[in-house]
Design a protein around this motif. Sequence first.
Motif, PDB file in Angstrom:
ATOM      1  N   GLY A 292      -2.758  -4.233   9.798  1.00  0.00           N
ATOM      2  CA  GLY A 292      -2.656  -3.637   8.476  1.00  0.00           C
ATOM      3  C   GLY A 292      -1.371  -2.954   8.450  1.00  0.00           C
ATOM      4  O   GLY A 292      -1.589  -1.702   7.816  1.00  0.00           O
TER       5      GLY A 292
ATOM      6  N   ASP B  77      -0.098  -7.980   9.161  1.00  0.00           N
ATOM      7  CA  ASP B  77      -0.651  -7.857   7.940  1.00  0.00           C
ATOM      8  C   ASP B  77      -0.833  -9.174   7.232  1.00  0.00           C
ATOM      9  O   ASP B  77       0.086 -10.124   7.524  1.00  0.00           O
ATOM     10  CB  ASP B  77       0.399  -7.006   7.121  1.00  0.00           C
ATOM     11  CG  ASP B  77      -0.405  -6.090   5.801  1.00  0.00           C
ATOM     12  OD1 ASP B  77      -0.441  -4.963   6.048  1.00  0.00           O
ATOM     13  OD2 ASP B  77      -0.904  -6.750   5.010  1.00  0.00           O
TER      14      ASP B  77
ATOM     15  N   GLY C 245       1.318  -2.653   6.818  1.00  0.00           N
ATOM     16  CA  GLY C 245       2.196  -2.242   5.396  1.00  0.00           C
ATOM     17  C   GLY C 245       3.753  -2.243   5.734  1.00  0.00           C
ATOM     18  O   GLY C 245       4.152  -3.150   6.396  1.00  0.00           O
TER      19      GLY C 245
ATOM     20  N   ASN D 247      -0.356  -9.453   3.992  1.00  0.00           N
ATOM     21  CA  ASN D 247       0.414  -9.439   2.711  1.00  0.00           C
ATOM     22  C   ASN D 247       2.011  -9.709   3.275  1.00  0.00           C
ATOM     23  O   ASN D 247       2.516  -9.100   4.035  1.00  0.00           O
ATOM     24  CB  ASN D 247       0.261  -7.771   2.267  1.00  0.00           C
ATOM     25  CG  ASN D 247       1.406  -7.829   1.049  1.00  0.00           C
ATOM     26  OD1 ASN D 247       2.419  -8.265   0.964  1.00  0.00           O
ATOM     27  ND2 ASN D 247       0.893  -6.858   0.136  1.00  0.00           N
TER      28      ASN D 247
ATOM     29  N   PHE E 253       0.812  -1.213  -0.090  1.00  0.00           N
ATOM     30  CA  PHE E 253       0.133  -0.022   0.041  1.00  0.00           C
ATOM     31  C   PHE E 253       0.841   1.256   0.111  1.00  0.00           C
ATOM     32  O   PHE E 253       1.724   1.347   0.645  1.00  0.00           O
ATOM     33  CB  PHE E 253      -0.824   0.017   1.287  1.00  0.00           C
ATOM     34  CG  PHE E 253      -1.572   1.296   1.456  1.00  0.00           C
ATOM     35  CD1 PHE E 253      -2.727   1.560   0.577  1.00  0.00           C
ATOM     36  CD2 PHE E 253      -1.180   2.177   2.394  1.00  0.00           C
ATOM     37  CE1 PHE E 253      -3.663   2.738   0.958  1.00  0.00           C
ATOM     38  CE2 PHE E 253      -2.008   3.086   2.711  1.00  0.00           C
ATOM     39  CZ  PHE E 253      -3.080   3.734   1.680  1.00  0.00           C
TER      40      PHE E 253
ATOM     41  N   ASN F  34      -5.246   1.800   9.694  1.00  0.00           N
ATOM     42  CA  ASN F  34      -5.507   2.452   8.574  1.00  0.00           C
ATOM     43  C   ASN F  34      -6.136   1.301   7.745  1.00  0.00           C
ATOM     44  O   ASN F  34      -5.475   0.354   7.054  1.00  0.00           O
ATOM     45  CB  ASN F  34      -4.549   2.998   7.929  1.00  0.00           C
ATOM     46  CG  ASN F  34      -5.129   3.726   6.482  1.00  0.00           C
ATOM     47  OD1 ASN F  34      -6.058   3.606   6.088  1.00  0.00           O
ATOM     48  ND2 ASN F  34      -4.089   4.493   5.727  1.00  0.00           N
ATOM     49  N   PRO F  35      -7.366   0.843   8.003  1.00  0.00           N
ATOM     50  CA  PRO F  35      -8.013  -0.466   7.325  1.00  0.00           C
ATOM     51  C   PRO F  35      -7.961  -0.602   6.032  1.00  0.00           C
ATOM     52  O   PRO F  35      -8.107   0.557   5.386  1.00  0.00           O
ATOM     53  CB  PRO F  35      -9.224  -0.440   8.033  1.00  0.00           C
ATOM     54  CG  PRO F  35      -9.951   0.979   8.287  1.00  0.00           C
ATOM     55  CD  PRO F  35      -8.432   1.787   8.637  1.00  0.00           C
ATOM     56  N   PRO F  36      -7.956  -1.981   5.570  1.00  0.00           N
ATOM     57  CA  PRO F  36      -7.995  -2.087   3.980  1.00  0.00           C
ATOM     58  C   PRO F  36      -9.474  -2.176   3.412  1.00  0.00           C
ATOM     59  O   PRO F  36     -10.033  -2.960   3.172  1.00  0.00           O
ATOM     60  CB  PRO F  36      -7.512  -3.681   3.976  1.00  0.00           C
ATOM     61  CG  PRO F  36      -7.689  -4.384   5.304  1.00  0.00           C
ATOM     62  CD  PRO F  36      -7.969  -3.035   6.410  1.00  0.00           C
TER      63      PRO F  36
ATOM     64  N   SER G 197      -0.773 -12.006   9.644  1.00  0.00           N
ATOM     65  CA  SER G 197      -2.115 -12.452  10.267  1.00  0.00           C
ATOM     66  C   SER G 197      -3.146 -11.930   9.594  1.00  0.00           C
ATOM     67  O   SER G 197      -3.227 -10.763   9.170  1.00  0.00           O
ATOM     68  CB  SER G 197      -2.273 -11.963  11.663  1.00  0.00           C
ATOM     69  OG  SER G 197      -3.279 -12.191  12.228  1.00  0.00           O
ATOM     70  N   ASP G 198      -4.035 -12.590   9.362  1.00  0.00           N
ATOM     71  CA  ASP G 198      -5.440 -12.284   8.556  1.00  0.00           C
ATOM     72  C   ASP G 198      -6.278 -11.790   9.761  1.00  0.00           C
ATOM     73  O   ASP G 198      -6.709 -12.404  10.575  1.00  0.00           O
ATOM     74  CB  ASP G 198      -6.167 -13.505   7.936  1.00  0.00           C
ATOM     75  CG  ASP G 198      -7.464 -12.955   7.575  1.00  0.00           C
ATOM     76  OD1 ASP G 198      -7.871 -11.947   7.534  1.00  0.00           O
ATOM     77  OD2 ASP G 198      -7.879 -13.749   6.531  1.00  0.00           O
ATOM     78  N   ALA G 199      -6.589 -10.391   9.753  1.00  0.00           N
ATOM     79  CA  ALA G 199      -7.210  -9.683  11.005  1.00  0.00           C
ATOM     80  C   ALA G 199      -6.503 -10.178  12.053  1.00  0.00           C
ATOM     81  O   ALA G 199      -5.175 -10.202  12.301  1.00  0.00           O
ATOM     82  CB  ALA G 199      -8.691 -10.082  10.991  1.00  0.00           C
TER      83      ALA G 199
HETATM   84  C1  LIG Z   1      -4.767   1.192   4.060  1.00  0.00           C
HETATM   85  S1  LIG Z   1      -3.299  -0.125   3.899  1.00  0.00           S
HETATM   86  C2  LIG Z   1      -2.428   0.789   5.252  1.00  0.00           C
HETATM   87  C3  LIG Z   1      -0.971   0.189   5.309  1.00  0.00           C
HETATM   88  C4  LIG Z   1      -0.064   0.807   6.441  1.00  0.00           C
HETATM   89  N1  LIG Z   1      -0.694   0.675   7.642  1.00  0.00           N
HETATM   90  C5  LIG Z   1       0.191   2.384   6.108  1.00  0.00           C
HETATM   91  O1  LIG Z   1      -0.029   3.150   6.782  1.00  0.00           O
HETATM   92  O2  LIG Z   1       0.911   2.560   5.156  1.00  0.00           O
HETATM   93  C6  LIG Z   1      -4.170  -1.447   4.598  1.00  0.00           C
HETATM   94  C7  LIG Z   1      -3.333  -2.766   4.981  1.00  0.00           C
HETATM   95  O3  LIG Z   1      -3.890  -3.922   5.454  1.00  0.00           O
HETATM   96  C8  LIG Z   1      -3.578  -4.895   4.693  1.00  0.00           C
HETATM   97  N2  LIG Z   1      -4.364  -5.983   4.894  1.00  0.00           N
HETATM   98  C9  LIG Z   1      -5.587  -6.225   3.840  1.00  0.00           C
HETATM   99  N3  LIG Z   1      -6.100  -7.513   4.304  1.00  0.00           N
HETATM  100  C10 LIG Z   1      -5.917  -7.688   5.530  1.00  0.00           C
HETATM  101  C11 LIG Z   1      -6.211  -8.698   6.485  1.00  0.00           C
HETATM  102  N4  LIG Z   1      -7.148  -9.478   6.329  1.00  0.00           N
HETATM  103  N5  LIG Z   1      -5.528  -8.785   7.775  1.00  0.00           N
HETATM  104  C12 LIG Z   1      -4.640  -7.991   7.959  1.00  0.00           C
HETATM  105  N6  LIG Z   1      -4.214  -7.006   7.177  1.00  0.00           N
HETATM  106  C13 LIG Z   1      -4.930  -6.906   6.013  1.00  0.00           C
HETATM  107  C14 LIG Z   1      -3.004  -4.577   3.704  1.00  0.00           C
HETATM  108  O4  LIG Z   1      -2.207  -5.468   3.025  1.00  0.00           O
HETATM  109  C15 LIG Z   1      -2.401  -3.305   3.670  1.00  0.00           C
HETATM  110  O5  LIG Z   1      -1.033  -3.225   4.054  1.00  0.00           O
END
Ligand SMILES: C[S@@+](CC[C@H](N)C(=O)[O-])C[C@H]1O[C@@H](n2cnc3c(N)ncnc32)[C@H](O)[C@@H]1O
Length: 197
Positions: free
Chosen positions: A66, A88, A68, A90, A36, A130-132, A114-116
Amino acid sequence: MSHYFENDQNLKSELRELSYKYNSSFFKFNSDNGVFSKNKIDYGSKLLLETYLNEANVNVRVLDVGCGYGLIGIVIGVVTDSYVDMVDVNRRAVHLANMNIKKYKEFKGQAFISDAYENVNGLYDVIITNPPIRVGKNKVLEILEGAFDHLNDNGSLYFVIRKDQGALSIKKILESTKVVDTINRDKGYFIFRAKKK
Ligand SMILES: C[S@@+](CC[C@H](N)C(=O)[O-])C[C@H]1O[C@@H](n2cnc3c(N)ncnc32)[C@H](O)[C@@H]1O
């Protein structure tokens, strides 16, 4: 077309460096294709981070969901002398976050896949995200509502959402069970702090 939240091991790596300054502290982060906001620190992330830092919670346990490449969690850890875990889904993001952690000897905490909250154990004083948004509202609500299973009784959830991405409707959903305050807003981004009722 690959989105930043997918794991794509074939995506070519092209490391680059992003700079960030907070008061007298300078930070450098490695970033890469497939994460991201890979070329520029996201404005919503910066607003969330600096709003949180203004509240000056020092020496607490924080979880960045999340994460990043690690901007929010690493800066909080260094500036507020807090223990910070970062998760994250990813793999490349987690790899970068761990690479970036190593630059700050004083940082306490780790980044892991981790997924969530799937791989999250223990309780935190603060969860920040900062949620996806692009993954969909269900996952965003899983992350926001699920935070309260991983927070101490007095713990707080901090998050950012843009108005045009449903900030006010998500606030309303959370308000049915939590106290949600708007603690900052700028350029269409809302920063919320939620606590148990
Ligand atoms: C809006 S970005 C924010 C990234 C980072 N915190 C930043 O501020 O630059 C949301 C992040 O959530 C991650 N993400 C997406 N689905 C997710 C999940 N199920 N569990 C955890 N993280 C997830 C994405 O890979 C991404 O890195």
